[in-house]
Design a protein around this motif. Sequence first.
Motif, short mmCIF file in Angstrom:
data_model
loop_
_atom_site.label_atom_id
_atom_site.label_comp_id
_atom_site.label_asym_id
_atom_site.label_seq_id
_atom_site.Cartn_x
_atom_site.Cartn_y
_atom_site.Cartn_z
N ALA A 96 5.57 -0.72 -4.89
CA ALA A 96 4.21 -1.20 -4.68
C ALA A 96 3.68 -0.77 -3.31
O ALA A 96 2.51 -0.35 -3.19
N ILE A 97 4.51 -0.83 -2.29
CA ILE A 97 4.10 -0.39 -0.95
C ILE A 97 3.73 1.10 -0.98
O ILE A 97 2.68 1.50 -0.47
N LYS A 98 4.57 1.91 -1.60
CA LYS A 98 4.29 3.35 -1.69
C LYS A 98 3.00 3.61 -2.47
O LYS A 98 2.20 4.47 -2.11
N ALA A 99 2.82 2.86 -3.56
CA ALA A 99 1.62 3.04 -4.39
C ALA A 99 0.36 2.66 -3.63
O ALA A 99 -0.65 3.37 -3.68
N LEU A 100 0.40 1.56 -2.91
CA LEU A 100 -0.76 1.11 -2.13
C LEU A 100 -1.11 2.12 -1.04
O LEU A 100 -2.27 2.40 -0.78
N LYS A 101 -0.09 2.67 -0.41
CA LYS A 101 -0.33 3.66 0.64
C LYS A 101 -0.88 4.96 0.04
O LYS A 101 -1.74 5.60 0.63
N LYS A 102 -0.41 5.30 -1.16
CA LYS A 102 -0.93 6.49 -1.83
C LYS A 102 -2.43 6.34 -2.10
O LYS A 102 -3.20 7.30 -1.99
N LEU A 103 -2.85 5.12 -2.43
CA LEU A 103 -4.26 4.84 -2.71
C LEU A 103 -5.05 4.50 -1.44
O LEU A 103 -6.23 4.17 -1.52
N ASN A 104 -4.37 4.56 -0.29
CA ASN A 104 -5.01 4.30 1.01
C ASN A 104 -5.61 2.90 1.09
O ASN A 104 -6.70 2.69 1.62
N ILE A 105 -4.86 1.92 0.55
CA ILE A 105 -5.31 0.53 0.56
C ILE A 105 -4.96 -0.13 1.89
O ILE A 105 -3.83 0.00 2.37
N LYS A 106 -5.91 -0.83 2.46
CA LYS A 106 -5.69 -1.57 3.72
C LYS A 106 -5.77 -3.08 3.51
O LYS A 106 -5.01 -3.84 4.07
N LYS A 107 -6.76 -3.50 2.69
CA LYS A 107 -7.00 -4.92 2.45
C LYS A 107 -6.60 -5.26 1.02
O LYS A 107 -7.06 -4.61 0.07
N LEU A 108 -5.79 -6.31 0.88
CA LEU A 108 -5.14 -6.56 -0.40
C LEU A 108 -5.30 -8.02 -0.82
O LEU A 108 -5.10 -8.94 -0.02
N SER A 109 -5.65 -8.22 -2.09
CA SER A 109 -5.58 -9.54 -2.72
C SER A 109 -4.29 -9.60 -3.53
O SER A 109 -3.94 -8.63 -4.21
N ILE A 110 -3.57 -10.71 -3.42
CA ILE A 110 -2.27 -10.83 -4.10
C ILE A 110 -2.29 -12.02 -5.05
O ILE A 110 -2.73 -13.12 -4.69
N PHE A 111 -1.78 -11.79 -6.27
CA PHE A 111 -1.57 -12.87 -7.23
C PHE A 111 -0.11 -12.86 -7.64
O PHE A 111 0.46 -11.80 -7.96
N THR A 112 0.52 -14.04 -7.65
CA THR A 112 1.90 -14.15 -8.12
C THR A 112 2.01 -15.34 -9.07
O THR A 112 1.19 -16.26 -9.02
#
Length: 225
Positions: A98-114
């Motif tokens: 998930a970290i690699k995927a978010l960085k690939k998409l250049n994401i900085k601000k994230l909403s999280i649901f668990t």
Amino acid sequence: ALASDFMIERDFINVIKDREIDFFVNRIECYNPLTKENLIKMSNKVTEVTKDILPEQDIDCVVYGCTSGTIAAGYNSIKQKVKAAKPMAEVTTPSTAAIKALKKLNIKKLSIFTPYSKKVNDDVVDYFKSSGFEITSNSYFDIHSDMEIGKVDQNYLFDVLINLDVSEADALFVSCTALPVLPLIQKLEDKLGIPVLSSNQALIWESLENIGENKSVKGFGRLFD
């Protein structure tokens, strides 16, 4: 895969079914309630469970299918345990994928649901914060049993996720390999207008990257574009 996970094989098969990929699964015993201590206890069996997948044979990539479990035990610990059984294999886990995927998409601000309890949910949020992401919102179900997570109704989950406040987020991450999120991702992205990532989606994406098969995947979100 966790002994109680209803979803992970189905999600993998839905993505790879038309590809020349061999897919083998072994199940690891898990312990309820879902606590950091029980997640670490589960990881102690990684080497023996990995060893029993095609014993003495090389595998290109080994996946450990537990997001909160990888965060609790630590990726390096999981990798070491896998490599003890399959030294030639790449090692993929949901949290690191998930970290690699978010960085690939250049994401900085994230909403999280668990779906987890507050304590496990907070550990997941802290993990993403420590990886450099700004968490703009966070919601969770407060479910304490992995078996119950897999029984969450897909339509109900969709209604919950489209009503999250993601107004300040660059992307939404939905944690847990047992949640039925993958079939919803395209619809969620259409509704929310931002990339949506799930544990299994990121896990499958990085697994395909690791074996050189990540091409022409359609219908499972922007990550695969």
